[in-house]
Design a protein around this motif. Sequence first.
Motif, PDB file in Angstrom:
ATOM      1  N   GLU A  86       0.836  -1.196   0.000  1.00 46.09           N
ATOM      2  CA  GLU A  86       0.000   0.000   0.000  1.00 46.09           C
ATOM      3  C   GLU A  86       0.869   1.242   0.000  1.00 46.09           C
ATOM      4  O   GLU A  86       1.869   1.317   0.719  1.00 46.09           O
ATOM      5  N   ALA A  87       0.513   2.211  -0.841  1.00 47.27           N
ATOM      6  CA  ALA A  87       1.159   3.522  -0.859  1.00 47.27           C
ATOM      7  C   ALA A  87       0.096   4.532  -1.273  1.00 47.27           C
ATOM      8  O   ALA A  87      -0.621   4.319  -2.256  1.00 47.27           O
ATOM      9  N   GLN A  88       0.002   5.614  -0.503  1.00 44.21           N
ATOM     10  CA  GLN A  88      -1.096   6.569  -0.656  1.00 44.21           C
ATOM     11  C   GLN A  88      -2.407   5.789  -0.609  1.00 44.21           C
ATOM     12  O   GLN A  88      -2.587   4.987   0.313  1.00 44.21           O
ATOM     13  N   ASP A  89      -3.290   5.957  -1.580  1.00 48.10           N
ATOM     14  CA  ASP A  89      -4.551   5.208  -1.548  1.00 48.10           C
ATOM     15  C   ASP A  89      -4.570   4.090  -2.588  1.00 48.10           C
ATOM     16  O   ASP A  89      -5.622   3.656  -3.033  1.00 48.10           O
ATOM     17  N   VAL A  90      -3.385   3.603  -2.944  1.00 49.65           N
ATOM     18  CA  VAL A  90      -3.259   2.514  -3.915  1.00 49.65           C
ATOM     19  C   VAL A  90      -2.831   1.248  -3.169  1.00 49.65           C
ATOM     20  O   VAL A  90      -1.879   1.269  -2.381  1.00 49.65           O
ATOM     21  N   ARG A  91      -3.563   0.174  -3.417  1.00 41.88           N
ATOM     22  CA  ARG A  91      -3.232  -1.126  -2.831  1.00 41.88           C
ATOM     23  C   ARG A  91      -2.973  -2.121  -3.944  1.00 41.88           C
ATOM     24  O   ARG A  91      -3.682  -2.143  -4.946  1.00 41.88           O
ATOM     25  N   VAL A  92      -1.971  -2.951  -3.736  1.00 38.67           N
ATOM     26  CA  VAL A  92      -1.609  -3.980  -4.707  1.00 38.67           C
ATOM     27  C   VAL A  92      -1.506  -5.308  -3.971  1.00 38.67           C
ATOM     28  O   VAL A  92      -0.789  -5.414  -2.967  1.00 38.67           O
ATOM     29  N   ASP A  93      -2.219  -6.295  -4.477  1.00 40.34           N
ATOM     30  CA  ASP A  93      -2.150  -7.646  -3.921  1.00 40.34           C
ATOM     31  C   ASP A  93      -1.401  -8.523  -4.923  1.00 40.34           C
ATOM     32  O   ASP A  93      -1.985  -8.982  -5.910  1.00 40.34           O
ATOM     33  N   PRO A  94      -0.094  -8.735  -4.697  1.00 39.51           N
ATOM     34  CA  PRO A  94       0.702  -9.504  -5.663  1.00 39.51           C
ATOM     35  C   PRO A  94       0.272 -10.967  -5.780  1.00 39.51           C
ATOM     36  O   PRO A  94       0.389 -11.553  -6.848  1.00 39.51           O
ATOM     37  N   ARG A  95      -0.236 -11.543  -4.701  1.00 39.02           N
ATOM     38  CA  ARG A  95      -0.627 -12.956  -4.748  1.00 39.02           C
ATOM     39  C   ARG A  95      -1.837 -13.173  -5.648  1.00 39.02           C
ATOM     40  O   ARG A  95      -1.889 -14.128  -6.413  1.00 39.02           O
ATOM     41  N   GLN A  96      -2.817 -12.270  -5.551  1.00 39.55           N
ATOM     42  CA  GLN A  96      -4.017 -12.398  -6.376  1.00 39.55           C
ATOM     43  C   GLN A  96      -3.940 -11.566  -7.653  1.00 39.55           C
ATOM     44  O   GLN A  96      -4.863 -11.603  -8.465  1.00 39.55           O
ATOM     45  N   ARG A  97      -2.849 -10.794  -7.801  1.00 36.72           N
ATOM     46  CA  ARG A  97      -2.641  -9.941  -8.971  1.00 36.72           C
ATOM     47  C   ARG A  97      -3.822  -8.987  -9.166  1.00 36.72           C
ATOM     48  O   ARG A  97      -4.386  -8.866 -10.242  1.00 36.72           O
ATOM     49  N   ARG A  98      -4.169  -8.298  -8.068  1.00 37.42           N
ATOM     50  CA  ARG A  98      -5.258  -7.321  -8.087  1.00 37.42           C
ATOM     51  C   ARG A  98      -4.746  -6.003  -7.521  1.00 37.42           C
ATOM     52  O   ARG A  98      -3.843  -5.998  -6.672  1.00 37.42           O
ATOM     53  N   ALA A  99      -5.352  -4.896  -7.975  1.00 36.49           N
ATOM     54  CA  ALA A  99      -4.942  -3.573  -7.503  1.00 36.49           C
ATOM     55  C   ALA A  99      -6.170  -2.676  -7.378  1.00 36.49           C
ATOM     56  O   ALA A  99      -7.140  -2.833  -8.121  1.00 36.49           O
ATOM     57  N   TRP A 100      -6.104  -1.728  -6.423  1.00 38.73           N
ATOM     58  CA  TRP A 100      -7.198  -0.809  -6.174  1.00 38.73           C
ATOM     59  C   TRP A 100      -6.673   0.601  -6.002  1.00 38.73           C
ATOM     60  O   TRP A 100      -5.572   0.810  -5.490  1.00 38.73           O
ATOM     61  N   ARG A 101      -7.469   1.563  -6.403  1.00 44.62           N
ATOM     62  CA  ARG A 101      -7.249   2.966  -6.040  1.00 44.62           C
ATOM     63  C   ARG A 101      -8.439   3.332  -5.182  1.00 44.62           C
ATOM     64  O   ARG A 101      -9.580   3.360  -5.658  1.00 44.62           O
ATOM     65  N   GLY A 102      -8.203   3.536  -3.902  1.00 45.50           N
ATOM     66  CA  GLY A 102      -9.307   3.714  -2.966  1.00 45.50           C
ATOM     67  C   GLY A 102     -10.098   2.420  -2.908  1.00 45.50           C
ATOM     68  O   GLY A 102      -9.523   1.345  -2.736  1.00 45.50           O
ATOM     69  N   ASP A 103     -11.400   2.513  -3.115  1.00 45.52           N
ATOM     70  CA  ASP A 103     -12.260   1.325  -3.099  1.00 45.52           C
ATOM     71  C   ASP A 103     -12.526   0.760  -4.488  1.00 45.52           C
ATOM     72  O   ASP A 103     -13.258  -0.214  -4.629  1.00 45.52           O
ATOM     73  N   VAL A 104     -11.933   1.375  -5.511  1.00 43.91           N
ATOM     74  CA  VAL A 104     -12.196   0.967  -6.889  1.00 43.91           C
ATOM     75  C   VAL A 104     -11.100   0.027  -7.377  1.00 43.91           C
ATOM     76  O   VAL A 104      -9.912   0.374  -7.383  1.00 43.91           O
ATOM     77  N   GLU A 105     -11.510  -1.169  -7.798  1.00 41.48           N
ATOM     78  CA  GLU A 105     -10.535  -2.112  -8.344  1.00 41.48           C
ATOM     79  C   GLU A 105     -10.160  -1.677  -9.762  1.00 41.48           C
ATOM     80  O   GLU A 105     -11.014  -1.282 -10.553  1.00 41.48           O
ATOM     81  N   LEU A 106      -8.866  -1.765 -10.040  1.00 40.29           N
ATOM     82  CA  LEU A 106      -8.357  -1.369 -11.354  1.00 40.29           C
ATOM     83  C   LEU A 106      -8.333  -2.559 -12.294  1.00 40.29           C
ATOM     84  O   LEU A 106      -8.018  -3.673 -11.884  1.00 40.29           O
ATOM     85  N   SER A 107      -8.642  -2.315 -13.549  1.00 38.20           N
ATOM     86  CA  SER A 107      -8.553  -3.339 -14.575  1.00 38.20           C
ATOM     87  C   SER A 107      -7.237  -3.129 -15.319  1.00 38.20           C
ATOM     88  O   SER A 107      -7.120  -2.219 -16.140  1.00 38.20           O
ATOM     89  N   LEU A 108      -6.245  -3.955 -14.982  1.00 40.71           N
ATOM     90  CA  LEU A 108      -4.905  -3.792 -15.536  1.00 40.71           C
ATOM     91  C   LEU A 108      -4.502  -5.010 -16.363  1.00 40.71           C
ATOM     92  O   LEU A 108      -4.826  -6.148 -15.999  1.00 40.71           O
TER      93      LEU A 108
END
Length: 122
Positions: free
Chosen positions: A3-25
């Motif tokens: 987590e940094a600022q309001d960005v979260r990255v889950d490397p195990r599940q390969r998912r990322a969010w900005r705030g509560d919104v999941e990013l489509s990457l």
Amino acid sequence: MLEAQDVRVDPRQRRAWRGDVELSLSRKEFDLLHALVARAGELVTRGELMREVWHTTFWTSSKTIDVHLGWVRRKLGDDSRRPQLITTVRGQGLRFEVVAPTGPSASSSAPVGTATAPGADK
């Protein structure tokens, strides 16, 4: 979870969010974001990104990084003209900021820190 600022990255599940919104990457977009957030507050060189994200030490142009970086910034809602998340340090590399920069020259003088797992400071 990183987590940094309001960005979260889950490397195990390969998912990322900005705030509560999941990013489509895409795969490479995720890998680029992960490489930067994992070293939040640190300068990451283009050479390091080419090795970590593209698994190569040879490239003829850094346009690949620039294009993917543009897509990641757009999906994060980070304005490349006044970036708050990913700043470019001219001639050196990129940094995922742990605190949003302030002022016109903030991208070259932002505070340095590290990404932390949620709840690590409790």
